[in-house]
Enzyme design. Structure first.
Site, PDB file in Angstrom:
ATOM      1  N   ASP A 289       0.859  -1.170   0.000  1.00 36.93           N
ATOM      2  CA  ASP A 289       0.000   0.000   0.000  1.00 36.93           C
ATOM      3  C   ASP A 289       0.908   1.237   0.000  1.00 36.93           C
ATOM      4  O   ASP A 289       2.124   1.144   0.164  1.00 36.93           O
ATOM      5  CB  ASP A 289      -0.952  -0.023   1.224  1.00 36.93           C
ATOM      6  CG  ASP A 289      -2.168   0.852   1.010  1.00 36.93           C
ATOM      7  OD1 ASP A 289      -3.190   0.629   1.658  1.00 36.93           O
ATOM      8  OD2 ASP A 289      -2.090   1.765   0.145  1.00 36.93           O
TER       9      ASP A 289
HETATM   10  C1  GLC Z   1      -4.290   4.219  -0.206  1.00 39.82           C
HETATM   11  C2  GLC Z   1      -5.213   3.104   0.205  1.00 39.82           C
HETATM   12  C3  GLC Z   1      -5.358   2.023  -0.840  1.00 39.82           C
HETATM   13  C4  GLC Z   1      -5.235   2.634  -2.217  1.00 39.82           C
HETATM   14  C5  GLC Z   1      -3.809   3.140  -2.357  1.00 39.82           C
HETATM   15  C6  GLC Z   1      -3.577   3.820  -3.710  1.00 39.82           C
HETATM   16  O1  GLC Z   1      -3.536   4.670   0.890  1.00 39.82           O
HETATM   17  O2  GLC Z   1      -4.963   2.465   1.446  1.00 39.82           O
HETATM   18  O3  GLC Z   1      -6.632   1.401  -0.629  1.00 39.82           O
HETATM   19  O4  GLC Z   1      -5.506   1.665  -3.224  1.00 39.82           O
HETATM   20  O5  GLC Z   1      -3.455   4.043  -1.311  1.00 39.82           O
HETATM   21  O6  GLC Z   1      -4.361   4.962  -3.796  1.00 39.82           O
END
Ligand code: GLC
Length: 733
Positions: A289
């Site tokens: 993430d």
């Molecule tokens: C965010 C979220 C995740 C998302 C990623 C890209 O922090 O936790 O769900 O897909 O970053 O935006």
């Protein structure tokens, strides 16, 4: 002799000329993917390999929780980009740099958060699950995939299949509720909608299961937090949706921010490798993430970025989102022999495998079509409206307040949610446009056209203490036959980084409905929100309550259709509504308490939640009769057929979902009081009946996982439950 050597020399010349001009295997679209991967990896330098393990952002980053600097000089050899734009031509320009401006021409994988629609926005996932219509969700996801693909996206960071039981956690809106089986079924439908029959289909995009794993257990509902998850709960509650979706062919997963009982999910070899790769044989890849690799330092398991990168990569995270740690440190870590080259090659192979499967090497560019042909097609909007309508839950309908009687000629639409568009969109719909959203008021004006007078007043803001709008609202209510009270949450109150210490609505909203109650007019409470709410004070004031969730573009019409009776509501809750915030966690599949009755419950509130998982009313009545089993006793190798006859005993055709639960009252370990094992939704015409059938497979439906994930099937007494009716049967060895 001389002729022979001349011929062999000529042959040698021809062969080497051919070899130089022949297409390398990795570029041969007819060659098997695994041979193309092997050929390409063998040609790559370490630097080229490391770049494939990184993901940057591309375009103006509009995610307030993840602000990073706009990347100016994106290296064309990068593995992936989060594309914040929607112009396929811009994406193609960047792709051209990768295909033609680098030594080997490896395509970039463009990803984005396509969570509940791209431009045709449909309901949030928590609402989708209330439809109990996975086929419809699959269709909606196929629409999203097509719109995203035509915008330059190859990969979506969806579905989110984190079981969640704490409504203080804003991200409860993004998953499919409190039940593992429900998350599994809707997760699979979503994966199939995105990935289609084949990944090389023109509008298929790769899915990404998130957030692996246990993010919904975040302590206290606060985001990015410690999650204490026993091995038993890991296997019984949090892993099943992921196993089902990996089984369904999901190409990627995203590692979560939380830690799992002390070991962060982004550095957890047990989940990322032992389970995902070794046991489940997943051959795609895991992306971290956002900044989750760097956050291992905050979580206290790494002293610096280099160590954080080593831990995440060796645990099983192949791609590093946004923090560039892999790019900065992996040359050195390989030099120091802390990362073996075969580990690098395996990670690169996994990423290339997804790119090959998507056909990106052979079709690296997006077909550019006019915006009008890309988005908001009539059939797409129809799917979004049907899903919105099938997701809205009729929670209460006292004295048949709904559907509105034909005698109603004056409707007052009152409340801060009456006019809002952006708040009906819900979290993560940033590629959607506010102008495409129909407000509640617009939906009513369209539905009732010239047959009924529709007047509106805001009454108050979503929050604050300003009651100056109350008088106008009360005056309007007094002139009306019925009042539609539109309350709820703003878009930013749920989703990521949106934890709330109470799930009650702000006091000003409660005061407004209390003031309107004094008019004595029938009140229909309509709620738009991204989580279960605390309604204990306002539920008694409403004659009817419709939970419309955050329905996306078409919610206004769908809601008005339900209020008018054009649509018979068919939704049932995918998550329990606690009576108060203090009652959290409360969910249907809790384990039995040591003491029965009210002992051990809170002294100051009733024991039951306000609405249980599975609650939802219809304008007609369905009666369940003649629940029967094909046998009262089965062996472990037998199948057991359960049937029930459901009659639509009302005057209106409607759709009914039969929810089948299994209980295992005595077992080696304490089992949940009941567990959903199957569901089916059917339309039943007024006065007609139909039979719902559930074929019970003992190993699938009666076993449970132990703390190591082994399925345990124990003989003994079981109960099948449907519509609250319990029927006993026995499993024998
Ligand atoms: C965010 C979220 C995740 C998302 C990623 C890209 O922090 O936790 O769900 O897909 O970053 O935006």
């Amino acid at each position: 002799m001389r002729t022979l050597s001349l011929i062999s020399f000529l042959f040698f010349l021809l062969q080497s000329a051919y070899a130089q001009n022949a297409l390398p295997i990795y570029k041969d679209s007819k060659a098997p993917i695994e041979k193309r991967i092997t050929d390409l990896v063998a040609k790559m330098t370490l630097e080229e390999k490391i770049l494939q393990l990184n993901q940057y952002t591309f375009g103006l980053n509009n995610n307030p929780n993840n602000m990073g600097e706009a990347i100016k000089d994106v290296p064309p050899g990068i593995g992936s980009l989060i594309y914040f734009g929607s112009d396929p031509a811009v994406r193609n320009l960047m792709q051209k740099k990768a295909m033609e401006g680098t030594r080997l021409g490896i395509p970039i994988l463009f990803g984005f958060d396509v969570i509940h629609g791209y431009r045709t926005i449909y309901p949030i996932s928590l609402a989708q699950a209330c439809s109990w219509n996975p086929d419809l969700v699959e269709k909606a996801c196929a629409v999203a995939a097509k719109e995203a693909k035509l915008s330059g996206i190859d990969w979506t960071f969806s579905p989110m299949i984190d079981v969640a039981r704490d409504a203080r956690w804003g991200r409860i809106s993004e998953g499919y509720g409190e039940d593992p089986y429900t998350n599994a079924v809707f997760g699979v439908a979503t994966v199939q909608g995105y990935q289609g029959k084949s990944l090389t289909d023109p509008y298929s995009i790769a899915a990404c299961l998130k957030h692996f794993v246990g993010y919904g257990e975040s302590e206290g509902g606060r985001d990015y937090r410690y999650s204490d998850i026993s091995a038993q709960s890991l296997w019984e509650t949090y892993l099943p949706p992921y196993e089902a979706c990996v089984e369904a062919g999901a190409q990627t997963l995203m590692s979560a921010f939380n830690d799992i009982s002390g070991i962060p999910a982004t550095a957890n070899h047990y989940t990322l490798t032992d389970i995902l790769k070794t046991r489940w044989k997943h051959d795609g890849f895991v992306v971290s993430d956002w900044d989750a690799v760097a956050q291992l330092i905050n979580q206290g398991v790494a002293t610096n970025r280099k160590e954080a990168g080593l831990k995440a990569f060796m645990a099983g995270v192949e791609m590093d989102m946004s923090d560039k740690i892999y790019q900065e440190n992996f040359q050195q870590l390989v030099l120091e022999k802390k990362i073996p080259m075969d580990k690098i090659d395996d990670a690169v192979s996994r990423i290339l495998r997804v790119k090959f499967r998507l056909g990106l090497f052979d079709q690296p560019y997006t077909t550019v079509v006019e915006e009008s042909a890309r988005y908001l097609q009539p059939e797409s909007k129809a799917i979004a409206q049907q899903l919105a309508a099938e997701s809205m839950v009729l929670l209460k309908n006292q004295n048949r307040t709904l559907p509105l009687a034909s005698s109603v000629k004056n409707i007052a639409v009152i409340g801060p949610m009456a006019y809002s568009k952006i708040d009906l969109k819900g979290a993560w719909a940033d590629s959607g446009n506010e102008k495409d959203i129909e407000s509640i008021l617009e939906g009513f004006q369209k539905e009732f056209k010239n047959t009924v007078s529709i007047k509106s007043a805001k009454g108050c803001d979503f929050e604050g203490t300003n009651e100056s709008g109350f008088q106008e609202a009360i005056a309007l209510a007094n002139q009306s036959d019925v009042v539609i009270v539109c309350l709820g949450e703003k878009k930013g109150w749920s989703g990521e980084n949106a934890s709330r210490s109470t799930i009650a609505l702000p006091a000003i909203q409660e005061k407004l409905i209390m003031a309107l109650k004094k008019t004595g007019k029938p009140l229909v409470l309509v709620l738009s929100n991204g989580r279960p709410l605390e309604l204990v004070r306002i539920e008694p004031l409403a004659d009817a309550i419709v939970e419309m969730w955050q329905p996306g573009n078409e919610g206004g019409s769908a809601l008005a259709g339900i209020i008018s009776g054009r649509i018979n509501p068919s939704a049932k809750l995918s998550v329990t509504f606690p009576r108060t915030t203090g009652q959290i966690p409360v969910y249907y599949n809790m384990r039995p308490a040591a003491r029965k009755g009210t002992q051990g419950n809170y002294q100051d509130i009733p024991t039951e939640p306000l609405y249980w998982f599975g609650h939802g009313l219809s304008y007609t009545t369905f009666t369940y009769d003649n629940v029967k089993l094909s046998s009262e006793k089965i062996r472990k190798t037998d199948k057991l057929i359960a049937e029930v006859t459901v009659t639509n005993s009302g005057k209106m055709t409607g759709k009914e979902t039969a929810l089948w639960f299994i209980s295992d009252p005595v077992s080696t370990i304490s089992r949940p009081m009941k567990e959903l094992k199957f569901f089916e939704k059917k339309e039943i015409r007024a006065g007609a009946n139909t039979t719902f059938k559930f074929e019970i497979d003992p190993m699938r439906d009666l076993s449970y996982p132990d703390a190591n994930g082994n399925r345990i099937l124990e003989a003994g007494e079981f109960f099948l439950q449907v519509d609250g009716q319990k029927i006993r049967f026995e499993l024998v060895d």
